[in-house]
Each structure stands twice: as C-alpha cells, then as structure tokens.
Design a protein around this motif. Structure first.
Motif, PDB file in Angstrom:
ATOM      1  N   THR A  11       0.802  -8.453   7.187  1.00  0.00           N
ATOM      2  CA  THR A  11      -0.562  -8.254   6.707  1.00  0.00           C
ATOM      3  C   THR A  11      -0.646  -7.116   5.693  1.00  0.00           C
ATOM      4  OG1 THR A  11      -1.066  -6.757   8.529  1.00  0.00           O
ATOM      5  CG2 THR A  11      -1.574  -9.107   8.858  1.00  0.00           C
ATOM      6  N   HIS A  12       0.482  -6.593   5.271  1.00  0.00           N
ATOM      7  CA  HIS A  12       0.494  -5.478   4.323  1.00  0.00           C
ATOM      8  C   HIS A  12      -0.127  -5.919   2.999  1.00  0.00           C
ATOM      9  CE1 HIS A  12       2.273  -2.896   1.193  1.00  0.00           C
ATOM     10  NE2 HIS A  12       2.001  -1.958   2.074  1.00  0.00           N
ATOM     11  N   GLN A  13      -1.114  -5.158   2.531  1.00  0.00           N
ATOM     12  CA  GLN A  13      -1.770  -5.446   1.268  1.00  0.00           C
ATOM     13  C   GLN A  13      -1.174  -4.546   0.183  1.00  0.00           C
ATOM     14  OE1 GLN A  13      -4.130  -7.797   0.731  1.00  0.00           O
ATOM     15  NE2 GLN A  13      -3.799  -8.425   2.824  1.00  0.00           N
ATOM     16  N   PRO A  14      -0.845  -5.117  -0.960  1.00  0.00           N
ATOM     17  CA  PRO A  14      -0.333  -4.272  -2.031  1.00  0.00           C
ATOM     18  C   PRO A  14      -1.420  -3.317  -2.533  1.00  0.00           C
ATOM     19  CG  PRO A  14      -0.635  -6.534  -2.795  1.00  0.00           C
ATOM     20  CD  PRO A  14      -0.917  -6.515  -1.319  1.00  0.00           C
ATOM     21  N   THR A  15      -1.004  -2.160  -3.002  1.00  0.00           N
ATOM     22  CA  THR A  15      -1.926  -1.172  -3.529  1.00  0.00           C
ATOM     23  C   THR A  15      -2.535  -1.683  -4.831  1.00  0.00           C
ATOM     24  OG1 THR A  15      -0.570   0.572  -2.577  1.00  0.00           O
ATOM     25  CG2 THR A  15      -2.107   1.229  -4.275  1.00  0.00           C
ATOM     26  N   LYS A  16      -3.850  -1.523  -4.972  1.00  0.00           N
ATOM     27  CA  LYS A  16      -4.543  -1.978  -6.165  1.00  0.00           C
ATOM     28  C   LYS A  16      -4.040  -1.249  -7.411  1.00  0.00           C
ATOM     29  CE  LYS A  16      -9.189  -2.398  -8.067  1.00  0.00           C
ATOM     30  NZ  LYS A  16     -10.600  -2.124  -7.851  1.00  0.00           N
ATOM     31  N   PHE A  17      -3.751   0.031  -7.266  1.00  0.00           N
ATOM     32  CA  PHE A  17      -3.226   0.844  -8.361  1.00  0.00           C
ATOM     33  C   PHE A  17      -1.873   1.415  -7.913  1.00  0.00           C
ATOM     34  CE2 PHE A  17      -7.855   1.046  -8.881  1.00  0.00           C
ATOM     35  CZ  PHE A  17      -7.971   0.603 -10.189  1.00  0.00           C
ATOM     36  N   PRO A  18      -0.792   0.652  -8.068  1.00  0.00           N
ATOM     37  CA  PRO A  18       0.496   1.045  -7.496  1.00  0.00           C
ATOM     38  C   PRO A  18       1.260   2.090  -8.296  1.00  0.00           C
ATOM     39  CG  PRO A  18       0.731  -1.028  -8.644  1.00  0.00           C
ATOM     40  CD  PRO A  18      -0.738  -0.661  -8.690  1.00  0.00           C
ATOM     41  N   ASN A  19       0.798   2.439  -9.494  1.00  0.00           N
ATOM     42  CA  ASN A  19       1.543   3.352 -10.352  1.00  0.00           C
ATOM     43  C   ASN A  19       0.811   4.687 -10.468  1.00  0.00           C
ATOM     44  OD1 ASN A  19       3.224   1.074 -10.868  1.00  0.00           O
ATOM     45  ND2 ASN A  19       1.699   0.380 -12.312  1.00  0.00           N
ATOM     46  N   LEU A  20       1.574   5.739 -10.755  1.00  0.00           N
ATOM     47  CA  LEU A  20       1.025   7.092 -10.753  1.00  0.00           C
ATOM     48  C   LEU A  20       1.487   7.843 -11.992  1.00  0.00           C
ATOM     49  CD1 LEU A  20      -0.463   9.263  -8.961  1.00  0.00           C
ATOM     50  CD2 LEU A  20       1.810   9.879  -8.128  1.00  0.00           C
ATOM     51  N   VAL A  21       0.547   8.506 -12.658  1.00  0.00           N
ATOM     52  CA  VAL A  21       0.896   9.419 -13.746  1.00  0.00           C
ATOM     53  C   VAL A  21       0.369  10.802 -13.367  1.00  0.00           C
ATOM     54  CG1 VAL A  21      -1.139   8.847 -15.140  1.00  0.00           C
ATOM     55  CG2 VAL A  21       0.831   9.869 -16.238  1.00  0.00           C
ATOM     56  N   THR A  22       1.224  11.806 -13.529  1.00  0.00           N
ATOM     57  CA  THR A  22       0.884  13.182 -13.168  1.00  0.00           C
ATOM     58  C   THR A  22       1.015  14.063 -14.400  1.00  0.00           C
ATOM     59  OG1 THR A  22       1.767  12.834 -10.938  1.00  0.00           O
ATOM     60  CG2 THR A  22       1.475  15.116 -11.650  1.00  0.00           C
ATOM     61  N   LEU A  23      -0.022  14.851 -14.671  1.00  0.00           N
ATOM     62  CA  LEU A  23       0.001  15.841 -15.746  1.00  0.00           C
ATOM     63  C   LEU A  23       0.103  17.218 -15.115  1.00  0.00           C
ATOM     64  CD1 LEU A  23      -2.957  14.393 -17.770  1.00  0.00           C
ATOM     65  CD2 LEU A  23      -0.595  14.389 -18.503  1.00  0.00           C
ATOM     66  N   VAL A  24       1.021  18.041 -15.614  1.00  0.00           N
ATOM     67  CA  VAL A  24       1.212  19.390 -15.091  1.00  0.00           C
ATOM     68  C   VAL A  24       0.925  20.375 -16.213  1.00  0.00           C
ATOM     69  CG1 VAL A  24       2.817  20.997 -14.005  1.00  0.00           C
ATOM     70  CG2 VAL A  24       3.004  18.536 -13.535  1.00  0.00           C
TER      71      VAL A  24
END
Length: 109
Positions: free
Chosen positions: A14-27
């Motif tokens: 029943t695992h649902q994929p993440t709607k926004f699976p990617n991540l961008v980080t600004l430091v």
C-alpha cells in the motif's frame, strides 16, 4: 511438524509514492544572494513560510533571496534550470559567495 503461515507486510503493497520525490537544497554563505529554480514539474517549499523568506513559488518556478541558513524545495519531474547570483550579480564560479546548490532525486520524506 506444523508450519506457520508466512506473514506478508501489508505496508509494502500500500506504499504510495511521494508526490514530490526530489529535493533541492540551497545553502547560504553569509552574503545576500538571489536564486531562481525551475523544474519541468511542480515545486513546493519545505518547512518554511514563503512570505517570511520573501520566496515566490509558482508552478514549476521558485525564486527568492538567501544569505545564511538553508532553504529546501521538493519537486516533481526533472531540474530544468538553477540560477544563483550574489548581491553584485556575479554568478558561480566567478563568485564564491553564491549559495551552494544540492539536488537529490528520489528522496523519501
């Protein structure tokens, strides 16, 4: 000899994929800088109030400013463009003051 029935883990089916699976980080590096992130999907800010950080998020584009700390965005699709510039308008690699940008694909929450 009696044999126990195998138990299936129902959460994996029943695992649902993440709607926004990617991540961008600004430091931020301590110098006021501006950024624009464009993706070919949708983008949303993570754990921050866009009004407090003066960040505009619309459809597949996020733009704003950063000087210290981090700002993170989750997105769907692929990264289309990232533009960062310091307060003088200088971009990397000319300016070592622009924020560092990290992009990670397939990151679960």
């Amino acid at each position: 000899m009696a044999r126990d029935k195998p138990v299936q883990n129902s959460s994996s089916s029943t695992h649902q994929p993440t709607k926004f699976p990617n991540l961008v980080t600004l430091v931020g590096r301590g110098i006021p800088s501006r950024f624009e992130i464009a993706v070919d999907g949708q983008i949303e800010m993570v754990d921050a109030d866009p009004l407090e950080t003066a960040t505009i998020v619309s459809g597949g584009v996020a733009e704003g400013t950063i000087d210290v700390g981090i700002q993170q965005f989750r997105f769907s699709g692929e990264m289309a463009n990232v533009h960062v510039a310091d307060w003088n308008g200088n971009t990397a690699p000319t300016s070592k003051s622009v924020p560092a940008v990290h992009v990670d694909y397939g990151v679960e929450r």
